[in-house]
Design an enzyme around this catalytic site. Structure first.
Site, mmCIF file in Angstrom:
data_model
loop_
_atom_site.group_PDB
_atom_site.id
_atom_site.type_symbol
_atom_site.label_atom_id
_atom_site.label_comp_id
_atom_site.label_asym_id
_atom_site.label_seq_id
_atom_site.Cartn_x
_atom_site.Cartn_y
_atom_site.Cartn_z
ATOM 1 N N LYS A 110 -10.928 -3.258 -7.647
ATOM 2 C CA LYS A 110 -11.894 -2.323 -7.070
ATOM 3 C C LYS A 110 -11.689 -0.911 -7.611
ATOM 4 O O LYS A 110 -12.641 -0.206 -7.912
ATOM 5 C CB LYS A 110 -11.711 -2.277 -5.541
ATOM 6 C CG LYS A 110 -12.852 -2.882 -4.805
ATOM 7 C CD LYS A 110 -12.726 -2.795 -3.289
ATOM 8 C CE LYS A 110 -11.450 -2.221 -2.721
ATOM 9 N NZ LYS A 110 -11.645 -1.679 -1.363
ATOM 10 N N ARG A 185 -15.098 -3.171 8.440
ATOM 11 C CA ARG A 185 -14.033 -4.172 8.329
ATOM 12 C C ARG A 185 -14.237 -5.308 9.318
ATOM 13 O O ARG A 185 -13.519 -6.303 9.257
ATOM 14 C CB ARG A 185 -12.662 -3.520 8.610
ATOM 15 C CG ARG A 185 -12.193 -2.666 7.463
ATOM 16 C CD ARG A 185 -10.738 -2.965 7.103
ATOM 17 N NE ARG A 185 -10.407 -2.421 5.806
ATOM 18 C CZ ARG A 185 -9.745 -1.282 5.623
ATOM 19 N NH1 ARG A 185 -9.318 -0.604 6.653
ATOM 20 N NH2 ARG A 185 -9.500 -0.854 4.411
ATOM 21 N N ARG A 224 4.228 -6.519 -10.432
ATOM 22 C CA ARG A 224 4.241 -5.068 -10.654
ATOM 23 C C ARG A 224 5.597 -4.455 -10.346
ATOM 24 O O ARG A 224 6.177 -4.688 -9.294
ATOM 25 C CB ARG A 224 3.214 -4.390 -9.727
ATOM 26 C CG ARG A 224 1.803 -4.666 -10.088
ATOM 27 C CD ARG A 224 0.853 -3.614 -9.543
ATOM 28 N NE ARG A 224 0.756 -3.591 -8.090
ATOM 29 C CZ ARG A 224 -0.407 -3.453 -7.438
ATOM 30 N NH1 ARG A 224 -1.536 -3.321 -8.106
ATOM 31 N NH2 ARG A 224 -0.420 -3.405 -6.119
ATOM 32 N N ARG A 267 7.273 -2.133 -5.084
ATOM 33 C CA ARG A 267 6.830 -1.589 -3.797
ATOM 34 C C ARG A 267 6.978 -2.650 -2.717
ATOM 35 O O ARG A 267 6.791 -3.838 -2.973
ATOM 36 C CB ARG A 267 5.367 -1.154 -3.869
ATOM 37 C CG ARG A 267 5.150 0.156 -4.587
ATOM 38 C CD ARG A 267 3.682 0.550 -4.545
ATOM 39 N NE ARG A 267 2.980 -0.112 -3.417
ATOM 40 C CZ ARG A 267 1.676 -0.258 -3.353
ATOM 41 N NH1 ARG A 267 0.922 0.182 -4.314
ATOM 42 N NH2 ARG A 267 1.123 -0.842 -2.314
#
Ligand code: NAG
Length: 321
Positions: A110, A185, A224, A267
């Site tokens: 996105k 949402r 990542r 993370r």
């Protein structure tokens, strides 16, 4: 200025909806708090601020967590908002604005596609967090309501969020339309959004979902690694650091920053376990909203397990751009 309901909201409906749509501990706490408030209330009704704390959506913590990294863009958008205010657009009566809801799970891309839409269609991307921060900073009526709720550690109600969107989309940069990011949402929020838009003869014109199989997202996200002090990011498969021998299992000893040789880190959100619950929440929230909009014929799903260029082509087709 705003059609903010000052009528107290019936808490029973708010709490039941919030437990239905959210599994977050904070929402549950807020519901519990609100139920206590209800007991104290005289007739089963509570004032807006307390009712709001029962609502799903945006915790103060979640909002302000981002504020540090977003402070630069937020202050820019605040001053931009101030200058836009002076040109109050007659946009609300326009009937053919592009009103786009963009959905995508974490890792769907996105963040790389939205700017292309913004540029191509010349419409802004409105993030709920940014709008709330700007409204609070600008001290608008709804902004003050939001601030009061957030200062008390509560959740901002759907009414407040819709009020803030309603105000924001009157500004001139929304004359051709806008992209909603992070809202709605829940189906309940979608209904409130629809009501607000229909008051000015408008409706959501496109709902685009970037669709990526969960297992692909897992590889994208869990691979990542970042170098914390510089923000440089790496990926075990797609952009490995020089220190990782090919075929080796990545760990802290072989995942080192190319420039400093310092250890990379992952993370907390980027673990398979955290991703699973984020994806579960995403699917639970999103599917009903797609179902909600399906009868109006505006929903499209773009295969986002493709290159960025191919995904962009799919989005353009979906938007008729
Ligand atoms: C996702 O894309 C990759 C690369 O094109 C392909 O190998 C894989 O089968 C795709 N996965 C799914 C589930 O479509």
């Amino acid at each position: 200025m705003f059609q903010m309901s000052t009528k107290p909201h019936k808490v029973s409906s708010l709490t039941s909806s919030s437990s239905k749509v959210s599994s977050s501990g904070k929402a549950r706490q807020a519901s519990a708090k609100s139920r206590q408030n209800t007991k104290k209330g005289r007739s089963g009704f509570v004032p807006l601020a307390a009712a709001a704390s029962a609502c799903v959506g945006i915790t103060a913590a979640a909002l302000w967590k981002k504020s540090k990294q977003a402070s630069r863009s937020a202050s820019t958008s605040t001053s931009a908002a101030a200058s836009r205010k002076s040109v109050v657009a007659a946009a609300a009566s326009e009937s053919d604005r592009t009103i786009l809801i963009l959905f995508g799970p974490p890792g769907a891309g996105k963040g790389s596609q939205a700017p292309r839409i913004v540029e191509t269609l010349d419409i802004p991307q409105l993030s709920t967090g940014d709008m709330l921060r700007a409204a609070v900073a600008a001290g608008t009526e709804v902004g003050k309501q939001a601030k009061a709720v957030m200062d008390s550690g509560g959740l901002v109600s759907d009414e407040i969020v819709v009020g803030i969107i309603k105000d924001r989309i009157l500004e001139s940069d929304c004359s051709k339309g806008f992209i909603l990011d992070g809202f709605p949402r829940t189906v309940e929020q979608a209904n409130k959004l629809d009501d607000m838009l229909s008051a000015s003869g408008e409706k959501v014109s496109s709902v685009v979902e970037l669709s990526v199989p969960d297992e692909v997202l897992e590889e994208r996200i869990c691979g990542r690694w970042i170098h914390k002090s510089s923000g440089r990011s790496y990926h075990v498969s797609f952009a490995p650091p020089k220190s990782l021998p090919s075929g080796a299992k990545p760990d802290e000893s072989n995942m080192l920053d190319d420039e400093t040789g310092e250890p990379l880190m992952q993370r907390g959100d980027d673990t398979a376990e955290a991703l699973k619950s984020r994806l579960d929440a995403y699917h639970k929230q999103t599917v009903p909203i797609l179902t909600h909009y399906k009868p109006t014929g505006v929903v499209s799903s773009v295969d986002a397990n493709q290159s960025q260029e191919e995904v962009w082509t799919g989005i353009k087709t979906a938007l008729g751009a």
